[in-house]
Design an enzyme around this catalytic site. Sequence first.
Site, PDB file in Angstrom:
ATOM      1  N   SER A  35       0.855  -1.185   0.000  1.00 16.32           N
ATOM      2  CA  SER A  35       0.000   0.000   0.000  1.00 16.32           C
ATOM      3  C   SER A  35       0.890   1.233   0.000  1.00 16.32           C
ATOM      4  CB  SER A  35      -0.930   0.006   1.220  1.00 16.32           C
ATOM      5  OG  SER A  35      -0.193   0.190   2.423  1.00 16.32           O
ATOM      6  N   CYS A  36       0.261   2.408  -0.072  1.00 10.40           N
ATOM      7  CA  CYS A  36       0.999   3.673  -0.048  1.00 10.40           C
ATOM      8  C   CYS A  36       0.021   4.761   0.379  1.00 10.40           C
ATOM      9  CB  CYS A  36       1.635   3.960  -1.405  1.00 10.40           C
ATOM     10  SG  CYS A  36       0.472   3.911  -2.795  1.00 10.40           S
ATOM     11  N   GLY A  37       0.014   5.902  -0.309  1.00 10.37           N
ATOM     12  CA  GLY A  37      -0.942   6.954   0.010  1.00 10.37           C
ATOM     13  C   GLY A  37      -2.258   6.792  -0.704  1.00 10.37           C
ATOM     14  N   TRP A  46      -3.558   4.219   2.289  1.00 14.22           N
ATOM     15  CA  TRP A  46      -3.642   4.961   3.551  1.00 14.22           C
ATOM     16  C   TRP A  46      -4.758   6.001   3.535  1.00 14.22           C
ATOM     17  CZ3 TRP A  46      -2.771   4.604   8.410  1.00 14.22           C
ATOM     18  CH2 TRP A  46      -2.801   5.741   9.221  1.00 14.22           C
TER      19      TRP A  46
END
Length: 379
Positions: free
Chosen positions: A334-336, A363
């Site tokens: 995952s990331c932003g 996120w």
Amino acid sequence: MASTLLSRTTLLVAGHCVINPSLSSTLPQKSRDFAAVLNKRAFSSQLRSAYSAPYFGRVMASTGGGPKAGYTTSSISTKEPVVSVDWLHSNLKEADIKVLDASWYMPHEQRNPIQEYQVAHIPGALFFDLDGISDRRTNLPHMLPSEEAFAAACSALGIENKDGVVVYDGKGIFSASRVWWMFRVFGHKNVWVLDGGLPKWRASGYDVESSASSDAILKANAASEVVEKIYQGQPTSPVTFKTKFQPHLVWTLDQVKENMENKTYQHIDARAKARFDGTAPEPRKGIPSGHIPGSKCVPFPQMFDDSQTLLPAEELKKRFEEADISVDSPIMASCGTGVTACILALGLHRLGKPDVPIYDGSWTEWAMEPNLPMVGSSS
């Protein structure tokens, strides 16, 4: 659109302006900024009024080596997720190669990818609008569209199932990895990221086009518009691109919650360490920083060398091991907002792990949901 100075610093090839790489910095500010005053919807509106009907003519590449005898996309290994700029230059005129400029930038960077595409792009490249070809049912940015919407967008762009797709962006390897992942999610295996992207292409001395040719811009506009029509239930042009959804490559919030309990997958987060720790703000207002419990931070720049090209396999493996991640066990990323997580998936693909799922909402979705646990939250 072209100024006198622009005409002096370009070569006219096949109806397109080709910028000499050594002279492109001399373009007048007006030529660089002519699209900045237009947001995407206003720009699309002007295009619709300027042309009574879309023209979907093929944009031919104006540079590159000659065709290679016996070339087929099957001759490129799908085990390797990137191709070099030298390879693309040699194969740019092949009929079954489609090149996509998938540039996209973080909001705080204040860069306009459509404007930059118009000023300079790889000859023959089409523009893939990451925000336009997205799910219209959510307020989360550039979420994965439906199968029907993606197929319609690819059809509008003139992409066929027989094509090999090479995706690049203006930073090196950034948003191109997201579009690489999108094609794979919808069953198109013949897709690669251009290693080092447009910066590497230009540093290698290869020509770029400077044009807002009617067919290229109209294709980009048509792809975004057909996605909107799909979500509104309106009729669209016939769809020629066929998809086959690969659900194992996409994770939902519920799957992440379940994984917090059973810990089947190692969860890696591509954001910067300070955002992950909650000591630096998120780039989007109203989103606290921090991370999902159980996740580990592997910042996406660790996948690159100094030239923004993907590291060799042995170096990539070291980077994951340094973060206490075993490449022999299942991993999800995952990331932003689901963009840079795909860079981690790109690196893991080189390590022989082609089936790393991406948490699409990442996120931003997690932090917006009430009552979900967060570690190091700055809220």
